[in-house]
Design a protein around this motif. Structure first.
Motif, PDB file in Angstrom:
ATOM      1  N   LEU A  95       0.832  -1.201   0.000  1.00 20.89           N
ATOM      2  CA  LEU A  95       0.000   0.000   0.000  1.00 20.89           C
ATOM      3  C   LEU A  95       0.868   1.253   0.000  1.00 20.89           C
ATOM      4  O   LEU A  95       0.631   2.194  -0.766  1.00 20.89           O
ATOM      5  N   GLU A  96       1.894   1.262   0.840  1.00 17.89           N
ATOM      6  CA  GLU A  96       2.773   2.432   0.960  1.00 17.89           C
ATOM      7  C   GLU A  96       3.518   2.726  -0.344  1.00 17.89           C
ATOM      8  O   GLU A  96       3.769   3.887  -0.676  1.00 17.89           O
ATOM      9  N   ARG A  97       3.867   1.689  -1.074  1.00 12.58           N
ATOM     10  CA  ARG A  97       4.674   1.861  -2.286  1.00 12.58           C
ATOM     11  C   ARG A  97       3.836   1.908  -3.566  1.00 12.58           C
ATOM     12  O   ARG A  97       4.377   1.866  -4.668  1.00 12.58           O
ATOM     13  N   GLY A  98       2.532   2.006  -3.403  1.00  7.84           N
ATOM     14  CA  GLY A  98       1.669   2.131  -4.565  1.00  7.84           C
ATOM     15  C   GLY A  98       1.584   0.884  -5.414  1.00  7.84           C
ATOM     16  O   GLY A  98       1.267   0.957  -6.606  1.00  7.84           O
ATOM     17  N   LEU A  99       1.836  -0.281  -4.818  1.00  7.54           N
ATOM     18  CA  LEU A  99       1.835  -1.542  -5.560  1.00  7.54           C
ATOM     19  C   LEU A  99       0.566  -2.350  -5.334  1.00  7.54           C
ATOM     20  O   LEU A  99       0.427  -3.437  -5.898  1.00  7.54           O
ATOM     21  N   LYS A 100      -0.345  -1.823  -4.518  1.00  2.00           N
ATOM     22  CA  LYS A 100      -1.577  -2.565  -4.261  1.00  2.00           C
ATOM     23  C   LYS A 100      -2.623  -2.209  -5.313  1.00  2.00           C
ATOM     24  O   LYS A 100      -3.347  -1.228  -5.189  1.00  2.00           O
ATOM     25  N   THR A 101      -2.706  -3.036  -6.329  1.00  2.00           N
ATOM     26  CA  THR A 101      -3.666  -2.832  -7.414  1.00  2.00           C
ATOM     27  C   THR A 101      -4.617  -4.015  -7.526  1.00  2.00           C
ATOM     28  O   THR A 101      -5.310  -4.162  -8.532  1.00  2.00           O
ATOM     29  N   PHE A 102      -4.658  -4.853  -6.506  1.00  2.00           N
ATOM     30  CA  PHE A 102      -5.411  -6.114  -6.529  1.00  2.00           C
ATOM     31  C   PHE A 102      -5.926  -6.395  -5.122  1.00  2.00           C
ATOM     32  O   PHE A 102      -5.400  -5.851  -4.138  1.00  2.00           O
ATOM     33  N   PRO A 103      -6.935  -7.258  -4.981  1.00  2.00           N
ATOM     34  CA  PRO A 103      -7.449  -7.583  -3.643  1.00  2.00           C
ATOM     35  C   PRO A 103      -6.448  -8.431  -2.860  1.00  2.00           C
ATOM     36  O   PRO A 103      -5.694  -9.231  -3.429  1.00  2.00           O
ATOM     37  N   ILE A 104      -6.473  -8.265  -1.538  1.00  2.00           N
ATOM     38  CA  ILE A 104      -5.640  -9.065  -0.643  1.00  2.00           C
ATOM     39  C   ILE A 104      -6.539  -9.740   0.385  1.00  2.00           C
ATOM     40  O   ILE A 104      -7.301  -9.076   1.095  1.00  2.00           O
ATOM     41  N   ILE A 105      -6.461 -11.069   0.446  1.00  2.00           N
ATOM     42  CA  ILE A 105      -7.186 -11.840   1.454  1.00  2.00           C
ATOM     43  C   ILE A 105      -6.168 -12.351   2.473  1.00  2.00           C
ATOM     44  O   ILE A 105      -5.177 -12.977   2.100  1.00  2.00           O
ATOM     45  N   LEU A 106      -6.411 -12.077   3.742  1.00  2.00           N
ATOM     46  CA  LEU A 106      -5.527 -12.524   4.812  1.00  2.00           C
ATOM     47  C   LEU A 106      -6.099 -13.778   5.457  1.00  2.00           C
ATOM     48  O   LEU A 106      -7.265 -13.804   5.852  1.00  2.00           O
ATOM     49  N   MET A 107      -5.261 -14.818   5.561  1.00  2.00           N
ATOM     50  CA  MET A 107      -5.641 -16.041   6.262  1.00  2.00           C
ATOM     51  C   MET A 107      -4.932 -16.078   7.607  1.00  2.00           C
ATOM     52  O   MET A 107      -3.759 -15.734   7.697  1.00  2.00           O
ATOM     53  N   SER A 108      -5.653 -16.491   8.650  1.00  2.00           N
ATOM     54  CA  SER A 108      -5.047 -16.540   9.972  1.00  2.00           C
ATOM     55  C   SER A 108      -5.712 -17.603  10.824  1.00  2.00           C
ATOM     56  O   SER A 108      -6.910 -17.857  10.695  1.00  2.00           O
ATOM     57  N   ALA A 109      -4.897 -18.246  11.668  1.00  2.00           N
ATOM     58  CA  ALA A 109      -5.462 -19.161  12.655  1.00  2.00           C
ATOM     59  C   ALA A 109      -6.080 -18.379  13.807  1.00  2.00           C
ATOM     60  O   ALA A 109      -6.896 -18.906  14.561  1.00  2.00           O
ATOM     61  N   ASP A 110      -5.668 -17.122  13.949  1.00  2.00           N
ATOM     62  CA  ASP A 110      -6.238 -16.247  14.974  1.00  2.00           C
ATOM     63  C   ASP A 110      -7.520 -15.616  14.435  1.00  2.00           C
ATOM     64  O   ASP A 110      -7.728 -15.527  13.228  1.00  2.00           O
ATOM     65  N   ASP A 111      -8.365 -15.151  15.354  1.00  2.00           N
ATOM     66  CA  ASP A 111      -9.619 -14.508  14.947  1.00  2.00           C
ATOM     67  C   ASP A 111     -10.019 -13.516  16.028  1.00  2.00           C
ATOM     68  O   ASP A 111     -10.744 -13.841  16.960  1.00  2.00           O
ATOM     69  N   THR A 112      -9.511 -12.293  15.902  1.00  2.00           N
ATOM     70  CA  THR A 112      -9.824 -11.256  16.885  1.00  2.00           C
ATOM     71  C   THR A 112     -10.138  -9.944  16.173  1.00  2.00           C
ATOM     72  O   THR A 112      -9.706  -9.716  15.042  1.00  2.00           O
TER      73      THR A 112
END
Length: 254
Positions: free
Chosen positions: A68-85
């Protein structure tokens, strides 16, 4: 066939999700850490990034923030995690994450999320929805487990919004909707009603794009046909003064 980049340091998990991506009709590419994911994106940006949270070196949320900071986010990002908070979701939204999934979820749910982001017009959460979601989520208890409930039914929100919007359209004179500015106002009012109804629910805010599409479809033709093409430019339209005024005033006419 869209290219999906998977970043996960657990080889077995990565293979399982890669298979799910293949079954969904897309092309998986696997890396085992955040730095490798970042370099792969610099070299050849994917259509979607599916990343683990905890990886050696560069975590999934820090990877998103760097993109995001470097202007390279041009696509969706899905985060997977074993945590859920709630704290995880708030930090992720602010870092640039668009969607969240708990590790071990059913493949059908994963394929549904891939379909929404890859087959639809949205490259990620628009900035104003990201902000609304972050504020609403921050009011939840930090240890509350929201991700497992994130993809529940939105029917109540869509139904209530449709009633309001249909009444507003009926009150407009003949010819409303034939000008581009009318459609921008209508889109702004729909978004404003959704934001108002979900103002205290961060989980719903995160799904406003889906609700927006469902409302457009629920209005039926000619509105569906007229509104759907605007979704591909939704983030830019959302910065337009006409859209913002309509979303704030909830009025279709000046």
């Amino acid at each position: 066939m869209a290219k999906v980049l998977l970043a996960d340091d657990e080889a077995l998990v990565a293979r399982l999700y890669a298979r799910a991506v293949e079954v969904a009709g897309h092309e998986p590419s696997v890396v085992t850490d955040g730095e490798a994911a970042f370099q792969a994106i610099v070299d050849d940006p994917p259509a979607l990034l599916l990343t683990d949270l905890n990886m050696p070196g560069l975590s999934g949320d820090r990877l998103a923030a760097r993109l995001l900071e470097r202007g390279l986010k041009t696509f969706p990002i899905i985060l997977m995690s074993a945590d859920d908070t709630t704290a995880l979701v708030v930090a992720g939204v602010r870092a640039g994450i668009d969607d969240f999934m708990v590790k071990g979820m059913a493949f059908e749910r994963l394929r549904a999320r891939l379909s929404f982001w890859l087959d639809g017009p949205f490259p990620g959460l628009p900035a104003h929805i990201r902000g609304d979601a972050s504020q609403a989520m921050a009011r939840r208890p930090p240890d509350d487990p929201p991700i497992a409930r994130l993809h529940g039914d939105l029917g109540w929100l869509v139904d209530r919004t449709l009633i309001v919007i249909a009444d507003l359209i009926d009150a407009e004179p003949d010819g409303f909707g034939e000008r581009p500015v009318d459609l921008i106002r209508l889109l702004g009012v729909i978004d404003g009603v959704l934001a108002l109804l979900a103002r205290s629910n961060g989980l719903v805010q995160l799904r406003r794009l889906e609700a927006l599409g469902a409302v457009a479809d629920g209005l039926g033709d000619p509105w569906t046909v007229r509104l759907r093409p605007l979704f591909a430019r939704f983030e830019r339209i959302a910065r337009d003064a006409t859209f913002r005024h309509a979303a704030q005033s909830l009025k279709l006419s000046l």
